[in-house]
Scaffold this motif. Structure first.
Motif, short mmCIF file in Angstrom:
data_model
loop_
_atom_site.label_atom_id
_atom_site.label_comp_id
_atom_site.label_asym_id
_atom_site.label_seq_id
_atom_site.Cartn_x
_atom_site.Cartn_y
_atom_site.Cartn_z
N GLU A 90 10.66 7.87 1.82
CA GLU A 90 9.57 7.90 0.38
C GLU A 90 8.24 9.07 1.19
OE1 GLU A 90 8.36 4.19 -0.20
OE2 GLU A 90 6.12 4.71 -1.11
N ALA A 91 7.64 9.98 1.90
CA ALA A 91 6.68 10.24 2.52
C ALA A 91 7.63 11.78 2.12
CB ALA A 91 6.44 10.53 4.13
N GLY A 131 0.56 -1.11 -0.09
CA GLY A 131 0.15 -0.06 0.35
C GLY A 131 0.60 1.22 0.06
N SER A 132 0.16 2.42 0.65
CA SER A 132 0.86 4.16 0.20
C SER A 132 1.97 3.08 1.39
CB SER A 132 -0.27 4.80 0.34
OG SER A 132 -0.30 4.71 2.03
N TRP A 133 2.95 4.63 1.93
CA TRP A 133 3.70 4.99 2.59
C TRP A 133 2.97 4.76 4.22
CZ3 TRP A 133 3.82 9.10 5.44
CH2 TRP A 133 3.18 9.96 5.13
N ARG A 134 2.17 5.71 4.00
CA ARG A 134 0.87 5.57 4.78
C ARG A 134 0.59 4.66 5.76
NH1 ARG A 134 -2.49 10.17 8.06
NH2 ARG A 134 -3.10 9.05 9.34
N ASP A 135 -0.05 3.74 4.78
CA ASP A 135 -0.12 2.23 5.12
C ASP A 135 0.89 1.27 5.86
OD1 ASP A 135 -3.25 2.86 4.66
OD2 ASP A 135 -3.19 1.93 2.26
N ARG A 136 1.79 2.14 5.33
CA ARG A 136 2.70 0.49 5.20
C ARG A 136 3.27 1.04 6.59
NH1 ARG A 136 6.64 0.88 0.90
NH2 ARG A 136 5.65 2.84 0.32
#
Lengths: 244, 244
Positions: free
Chosen positions: B156-157, B106-111
């Motif tokens: 990544e963010a 998933g997104s960096w946020r999800d991870r």
DNA sequence: TATTCGTCGCGAACAGTGTTCGTCAAGCAA
DNA sequence: TTGCTTGACGAACACTGTTCGCGACGAATA
């Protein structure tokens, strides 16, 4: 145990209003026997001595026996005035928090930082105190006073009540954890300490990013990182969606 | 002490490259004597038993003597494989952190949230473990693996290295402190516990804001507050001025 | 005033803890 | 087979928080 029988008259009235006793009220149980030579050994004197010890001997973990010895008595006697180690810790912590200054001048932001810094300064007075603050959830009158001030400042900043209520936990946690970590019994973060060595050992191939950032990870004084953390938190809190 | 003399040959070579020994390398010191009946009592077996104990008996504070007894020996024998209580704690903590999953989708946020949640879940397995994580600065290989993953996600963010380096401290601190506070030995935050009572006692005149917000202060499950905290932190980190 | 009585103070003991010392035996080398 | 290095570990040390119960005192009763 002793106290419970001792003050049974007082506590029965009390029990009508509140189910369990509040260790912060009725600060001295008062021994009726006025011993001649030594001071009568009150709850206050015990807490004072405890606070004196953790402020003096650095990182000594607050022992009942040492307090008793300093007060020229046996450890059992303390149990007449204090319910045990954990209650004593709570009392000592709250007494220490008396020194936290909740008043201040300037913008809410300045006052907020000032309050948190005052809180941190008080806790940093002793490593033991910092540890206590972390493991004892403070609910004494001074902790309430601080919470009240924090809520007021956050309200002034435009944070709604629900978010502010959770935010005070986060803010105090930051302070407590920062100080406790910094003033750990083992000076592990000090230059040449185990964590610097562990970082120095990291290979660029196995942990490239950690390796690259190893200086940044260790950089900054405690105060710099402290202010940085507060800034992060405040920005985050203000950026969080609100209901109000 | 024993270990130091015991492995002196190995350590002399080692010392040429690195000033102090790394407790995470050479995981078993290996007793040359192959005792017949009992398993040879290695460092791994000690750490395993320690981890087993704190995972089983809840909130038992990890004693060397209990480990020794379970391994059918005296407490002194453990000192041949482990340098003392604090080193054992570090080893146990890192072994436990093996279970933290750094991969994800998933997104960096999800991870990022997934990683922190995994971290929290592992720590929550035992109150003792959570306390250990707080007071022991983790520098084992698994802690490094987690740091590496966090740095990658933050990069990544779009967070620059300097901010990311400090942010991983803040993020892990949030997790650690939340879990440790939640899984405290005394269930003080539980309904009917001392903190709820203290809040209920607050008068509207003395502490109006605390009084008004007393339900909000206690509201929410641990998980809700956890996610709320992470959201605050991420928002704050992203909102902080960056150099990159 | 003399005597009983209940109420505290606290010495001593209990059950733990981490750590160290020094003995003893087992394995390898001579 | 002997000698010696090497590793295991029983026992003790110095602590910790907590509890039990004796003894002595102050206050109420006779």
């Amino acid at each position: 145990m002793f106290v419970k029988q001792l003050t049974v008259g007082v506590r029965d009235e009390y029990r009508l209003r509140v189910p369990e006793r509040d260790p912060f009220r009725e600060s001295h149980v008062e021994s009726r026997r006025n011993r001649p030579a030594k001071p009568p050994l009150s709850r206050d004197s015990i807490v004072d001595e405890a606070l004196r010890q953790i402020s003096t001997e650095d990182s000594a973990p607050l022992s009942l026996r040492k307090i008793a010895k300093a007060l020229d008595t046996g450890p059992a006697s303390l149990y007449a005035y204090v319910d045990g180690m954990s209650e004593l810790q709570a009392l000592v912590l709250d007494r220490a928090l008396q020194a936290v200054e909740t008043g201040g001048k300037g913008s809410w932001r300045d006052r907020l930082e000032g309050l948190l810094l005052s809180y941190a300064t008080v806790l940093a007075r002793s490593p033991t105190l910092a540890r206590m603050a972390f493991q004892t959830t403070a609910v004494g009158p001074n902790a309430l006073r601080i919470s009240e001030a924090l809520l007021e400042l956050l309200a002034e900043a435009g944070v709604d009540q629900a978010n502010a209520a959770w935010a005070i936990d986060l803010l105090t946690m930051l302070v407590t954890a920062t100080v406790a970590e910094h003033a750990q019994d083992t000076g592990a973060a000090k230059p040449g300490g185990p964590i610097e060595q562990a970082l120095a050992r990291t290979s660029a191939s196995q942990y490239p990013r950690v390796h690259a950032a190893r200086d940044d990870i260790l950089s900054g004084t405690g105060e710099e990182r402290f202010h940085w953390g507060i800034d992060i938190l405040i920005r985050g809190i203000l950026a969080h969606p609100q209901s109000q």
